[in-house]
Design an enzyme around this catalytic site. Structure first.
Site, PDB file in Angstrom:
ATOM      1  N   LYS A   1      -1.134   2.629  -4.714  1.00 31.70           N
ATOM      2  CA  LYS A   1      -2.448   3.269  -4.835  1.00 31.70           C
ATOM      3  C   LYS A   1      -2.380   4.466  -5.793  1.00 31.70           C
ATOM      4  O   LYS A   1      -3.220   4.604  -6.686  1.00 31.70           O
ATOM      5  CB  LYS A   1      -2.973   3.692  -3.446  1.00 31.70           C
ATOM      6  CG  LYS A   1      -3.233   2.490  -2.542  1.00 31.70           C
ATOM      7  CD  LYS A   1      -3.903   2.863  -1.246  1.00 31.70           C
ATOM      8  CE  LYS A   1      -2.975   3.376  -0.190  1.00 31.70           C
ATOM      9  NZ  LYS A   1      -2.139   2.337   0.453  1.00 31.70           N
ATOM     10  N   THR A   2      -1.379   5.312  -5.617  1.00 27.14           N
ATOM     11  CA  THR A   2      -1.224   6.479  -6.502  1.00 27.14           C
ATOM     12  C   THR A   2      -0.960   6.036  -7.935  1.00 27.14           C
ATOM     13  O   THR A   2      -1.494   6.606  -8.894  1.00 27.14           O
ATOM     14  CB  THR A   2      -0.046   7.360  -6.016  1.00 27.14           C
ATOM     15  OG1 THR A   2      -0.213   7.588  -4.620  1.00 27.14           O
ATOM     16  CG2 THR A   2       0.001   8.685  -6.742  1.00 27.14           C
TER      17      THR A   2
ATOM     18  N   ASP B   1      -5.810  11.276  -1.643  1.00 30.16           N
ATOM     19  CA  ASP B   1      -5.006  10.418  -0.780  1.00 30.16           C
ATOM     20  C   ASP B   1      -5.437  10.642   0.674  1.00 30.16           C
ATOM     21  O   ASP B   1      -5.888  11.737   1.016  1.00 30.16           O
ATOM     22  CB  ASP B   1      -3.521  10.772  -0.967  1.00 30.16           C
ATOM     23  CG  ASP B   1      -2.621   9.615  -0.573  1.00 30.16           C
ATOM     24  OD1 ASP B   1      -3.156   8.520  -0.283  1.00 30.16           O
ATOM     25  OD2 ASP B   1      -1.398   9.800  -0.557  1.00 30.16           O
TER      26      ASP B   1
ATOM     27  N   THR C   1      -5.133   3.993   4.070  1.00 36.41           N
ATOM     28  CA  THR C   1      -4.491   2.841   4.693  1.00 36.41           C
ATOM     29  C   THR C   1      -5.485   2.182   5.650  1.00 36.41           C
ATOM     30  O   THR C   1      -5.239   1.103   6.156  1.00 36.41           O
ATOM     31  CB  THR C   1      -3.248   3.270   5.492  1.00 36.41           C
ATOM     32  OG1 THR C   1      -3.613   4.375   6.319  1.00 36.41           O
ATOM     33  CG2 THR C   1      -2.120   3.677   4.570  1.00 36.41           C
TER      34      THR C   1
ATOM     35  N   ARG D   1       7.699   0.335  -3.384  1.00 34.81           N
ATOM     36  CA  ARG D   1       8.378   1.611  -3.107  1.00 34.81           C
ATOM     37  C   ARG D   1       9.729   1.348  -2.437  1.00 34.81           C
ATOM     38  O   ARG D   1      10.732   1.990  -2.757  1.00 34.81           O
ATOM     39  CB  ARG D   1       7.498   2.499  -2.218  1.00 34.81           C
ATOM     40  CG  ARG D   1       8.140   3.852  -1.886  1.00 34.81           C
ATOM     41  CD  ARG D   1       7.225   4.720  -1.061  1.00 34.81           C
ATOM     42  NE  ARG D   1       6.033   5.084  -1.814  1.00 34.81           N
ATOM     43  CZ  ARG D   1       4.906   5.521  -1.266  1.00 34.81           C
ATOM     44  NH1 ARG D   1       4.812   5.645   0.048  1.00 34.81           N
ATOM     45  NH2 ARG D   1       3.875   5.832  -2.019  1.00 34.81           N
TER      46      ARG D   1
END
Ligand code: ADE
Length: 336
Positions: free
Chosen positions: A67-68, A112, A161, A220
């Site tokens: 997302k980032t 976020d 989320t 990640r």
């Protein structure tokens, strides 16, 4: 509770330092999420053709899926600047408006955990998003007066989320809503190969696939596992990552062949032994494994469902035959 560090999808200090260098800067370099990329490319190109800022974008899905990274890419592609804030860290509407007011037209503000915004901050966002303005009261008591503040025309990129936790007025103000999915093993293999190249680590196709397969569908984690396997290959071997080297290293890290971590396995074991394989409610399950039910729902459950190990039923979460097979337990005849 104690968290397994290697498979925790939260950003760790090491990720913050190195994710930057591994992160793609453009949609072209970004691997996977084909539907999201296709959508974003059209909206970005159209906004650029009109010379307007991009509409507000909401990205939702489990942590660690990019997302980032996508927010950075949107700013980069639009040729503007990115400002990132964490939703719950902004305590007052004035603070948020101050952040926005410092930006320029077209800049991207990434928020976020946007589902955790303070209620008053969230309410201030409505007109900031819709009319690029805010009505605020300045001064106190008799000298106070309302002023109409014009704000820059920004693109808000919100990440969460839990899209279900967003209030309707906030959700409705996003013109573009995209759900991020877990990555396929092949996509993760490609990401691992790309990262290995950037880190100047030698890896073969099978070694990259093994790391990809065991990364919980999450880039990640794939990048984090790659670094640990690289360490192992350096110390025990000649530095090159092959299938046997990757297997040995990942087994040592206690990551199983499905990429499940200790908590995932604890969930399956608890459902098998304590609840005898019968459907169990999310809250009951959360209490029994000592996890917060939100974390169970957002972080653990989506992956276990995606891998076909548990399923949602009207009476709660139930195990599949595959879960028994994976855990090496005979499948009961009366499986739900
Ligand atoms: N690194 C982390 N996520 C990535 C992605 N989706 N594509 C390429 N590199 C990545």
């Amino acid at each position: 509770m104690e968290r397994n560090r290697i498979l925790n999808t939260d950003l760790s200090g090491e990720d913050v330092a190195s994710e930057g260098s591994l992160r793609p800067n453009t949609l072209k370099e970004y691997i996977g999420q084909e539907k999201v990329k296709k959508n974003l490319k059209i909206f970005i190109d159209a906004a650029k053709m009109r010379g307007e800022p991009l509409d507000h974008v909401l990205l939702y899905g489990p942590p660690g899926l990019g997302k980032t990274t996508l927010a950075r890419i949107i700013a980069y592609d639009m040729g503007t600047t990115l400002k990132s804030v964490s939703g719950p860290a902004i305590e007052h509407p004035g603070e948020m408006l101050g952040v926005i007011n410092k930006l320029s037209n077209g800049d991207v503000l990434f928020i976020d955990e946007i589902h955790r915004l303070d209620r008053q901050v969230e309410e201030a966002m409505y007109s900031a998003m819709e009319d690029f303005s805010a009505d605020i009261i300045i001064g106190k008591g008799e000298t106070s007066r309302p002023i109409h503040l014009k704000l820059p025309r920004i693109t808000l990129v919100g990440a969460t989320t839990r899209a279900g936790m967003l209030t309707a007025p906030l959700r409705d103000r996003f013109g573009v809503v995209n759900r991020l999915e877990f990555y396929t093993d092949q996509e993760l293999q490609t990401i691992v190969k790309r990262s290995a190249e950037l880190l100047e680590v030698s890896i073969d196709a099978e070694g990259a696939m093994e790391i990809g397969r065991r990364s919980r569908g999450t880039p990640r984690l794939a990048n984090r596992l790659l670094k640990r396997v690289r360490d192992y290959a350096q110390v025990r071997y000649d530095g090159a990552i092959t299938l046997p080297v990757a297997r040995e290293a990942l087994n040592l890290l206690d990551i199983d062949t499905f990429g499940l971590d200790a908590t995932d396995r604890k969930i399956l074991e608890m459902m098998m032994r304590t609840f005898g394989g019968r459907p169990v409610g999310l809250d009951t399950l959360a209490v029994s494994i000592g996890e917060d039910s939100g974390t169970l729902e957002d972080v653990y459950e989506p992956f276990l469902i995606q891998r076909g190990l548990i399923k949602r039923t009207p009476r709660g979460r139930a195990l599949t035959a595959l879960a028994y097979e994976h855990m090496g337990v005979p499948v009961p005849e009366d499986i739900y």
